[in-house]
Design a protein around this motif. Structure first.
Motif, mmCIF file in Angstrom:
data_model
loop_
_atom_site.group_PDB
_atom_site.id
_atom_site.type_symbol
_atom_site.label_atom_id
_atom_site.label_comp_id
_atom_site.label_asym_id
_atom_site.label_seq_id
_atom_site.Cartn_x
_atom_site.Cartn_y
_atom_site.Cartn_z
ATOM 1 N N GLY A 169 -3.396 6.081 -4.672
ATOM 2 C CA GLY A 169 -4.559 5.615 -3.628
ATOM 3 C C GLY A 169 -5.424 5.312 -2.984
ATOM 4 O O GLY A 169 -5.720 5.017 -3.627
ATOM 5 N N VAL A 170 -5.017 5.896 -2.256
ATOM 6 C CA VAL A 170 -6.168 6.140 -1.203
ATOM 7 C C VAL A 170 -7.496 6.706 -1.755
ATOM 8 O O VAL A 170 -8.468 6.383 -1.835
ATOM 9 N N LEU A 171 -7.564 7.627 -3.307
ATOM 10 C CA LEU A 171 -8.511 7.420 -3.972
ATOM 11 C C LEU A 171 -8.478 6.172 -4.651
ATOM 12 O O LEU A 171 -10.329 6.445 -5.140
ATOM 13 N N LEU A 172 -7.595 5.356 -5.100
ATOM 14 C CA LEU A 172 -8.383 4.692 -5.987
ATOM 15 C C LEU A 172 -8.708 3.304 -5.110
ATOM 16 O O LEU A 172 -9.019 2.373 -5.850
ATOM 17 N N GLY A 173 -8.782 3.679 -4.024
ATOM 18 C CA GLY A 173 -9.637 2.513 -2.556
ATOM 19 C C GLY A 173 -8.485 1.339 -2.575
ATOM 20 O O GLY A 173 -8.917 0.314 -1.672
ATOM 21 N N VAL A 174 -6.975 1.561 -2.176
ATOM 22 C CA VAL A 174 -5.806 0.675 -2.056
ATOM 23 C C VAL A 174 -6.107 1.056 -1.105
ATOM 24 O O VAL A 174 -5.937 2.248 -0.089
ATOM 25 N N SER A 175 -5.320 -0.349 -0.032
ATOM 26 C CA SER A 175 -4.745 -0.487 0.826
ATOM 27 C C SER A 175 -3.841 0.513 1.772
ATOM 28 O O SER A 175 -2.832 0.318 1.109
ATOM 29 N N GLN A 176 -3.822 1.535 3.099
ATOM 30 C CA GLN A 176 -2.302 1.961 3.258
ATOM 31 C C GLN A 176 -1.584 0.420 3.626
ATOM 32 O O GLN A 176 0.010 0.929 3.228
ATOM 33 N N THR A 177 -2.620 -0.344 3.729
ATOM 34 C CA THR A 177 -1.117 -1.267 3.658
ATOM 35 C C THR A 177 -0.129 -2.144 2.820
ATOM 36 O O THR A 177 0.852 -2.344 2.524
ATOM 37 N N GLU A 178 -1.224 -2.105 1.443
ATOM 38 C CA GLU A 178 -0.409 -2.598 0.161
ATOM 39 C C GLU A 178 0.390 -1.216 -0.307
ATOM 40 O O GLU A 178 1.229 -1.503 -1.287
ATOM 41 N N LEU A 179 0.126 -0.467 0.134
ATOM 42 C CA LEU A 179 0.203 0.785 -0.437
ATOM 43 C C LEU A 179 2.401 0.796 0.054
ATOM 44 O O LEU A 179 3.006 1.203 -0.252
ATOM 45 N N ALA A 180 2.117 0.294 1.937
ATOM 46 C CA ALA A 180 2.931 0.786 2.227
ATOM 47 C C ALA A 180 3.577 -0.421 1.626
ATOM 48 O O ALA A 180 5.372 -0.363 1.475
ATOM 49 N N ARG A 181 3.463 -1.405 1.014
ATOM 50 C CA ARG A 181 4.669 -2.780 0.653
ATOM 51 C C ARG A 181 4.800 -1.838 -0.766
ATOM 52 O O ARG A 181 6.365 -2.535 -0.847
#
Length: 215
Positions: A169-181
């Motif tokens: 997720g972080v390598l794809l540019g997804v925010s930590q907030t969205e990953l947490a969700r």
């Protein structure tokens, strides 16, 4: 003189032991398609013979990030090896139904995946990738990249399924907030997981490698 590219040969780890080889190949194509959304390929992934695939990248940085993402995105129980070769490619028969290529990039990619097999069954069982270049100026580059690959593959091999998802997720540019969700955990738990698993370090390593070096 043709510009050099990065040829990639992919095969499936322990493919004969998989109960669903067709499903495994489908998951590999899907992982490459997802990675392709962030990094364009010179020639997108295509199947060749048996459990092998090939692709061509414009830059080494693109190839390294894509192969990191693919390993992270694959479902549990499915894994790949990667042979990366810098050189040139040329179509052997432009009239063939599927493009048949030759060239130093493919020779180097084949040497690289054979070296991966050798090391994987020797002193580096976690290794899944290797890089070979026939350009004299790239000798130092190859040593640097292979040092990165040794550490990268050891880190990914040790990750839990959730840690892999978060790192992808972080390598794809997804925010930590969205990953947490998505994971139904707190943002703090995402941050802690990325630090413990090495996901944050992997992101930082890719960012450092791409600062003008990996063309």
């Amino acid at each position: 003189m043709p510009n050099s590219v990065i040829a990639l040969i992919v095969d499936i780890v322990k493919s004969r032991e998989l109960s669903d080889r067709v499903g495994a190949q489908r998951s590999i194509r899907e992982a490459f398609a997802q990675a392709h959304g962030t990094r364009p390929m010179h020639r997108p992934l295509w199947p060749t013979v048996g459990d092998e695939f090939q692709a061509v990248f414009h830059t080494l940085g693109d190839a390294l990030l894509t192969t990191s993402l693919v390993r992270l995105l694959l479902p549990e129980g499915v894994d790949c090896r990667f042979g990366l070769g810098r050189g040139i490619t040329a179509d052997v028969d432009e009239l063939a139904p599927g493009a048949i290529q030759d060239g130093t990039a493919w020779w180097n990619a084949r040497e690289a995946i054979e070296e991966t097999h050798h090391r994987e069954h020797g002193t580096d069982p976690y290794l899944r990738s290797w890089f070979v270049s026939d350009e004299a100026k790239a000798a130092g580059e190859a040593s640097l990249v292979n040092g990165f690959l040794l550490l990268r593959d050891a880190s990914i091999s040790a990750m839990s399924p959730r840690a892999r998802r978060l790192t992808a997720g972080v390598l794809l540019g997804v925010s930590q907030t969205e990953l947490a969700r998505r994971e139904k955990i707190t943002q703090s738990a995402v941050s802690q997981s990325l630090r413990r698993s090495g996901g944050s370090a992997l992101l930082a390593a890719h960012q450092e490698l791409e600062k003008g070096m990996l063309r």
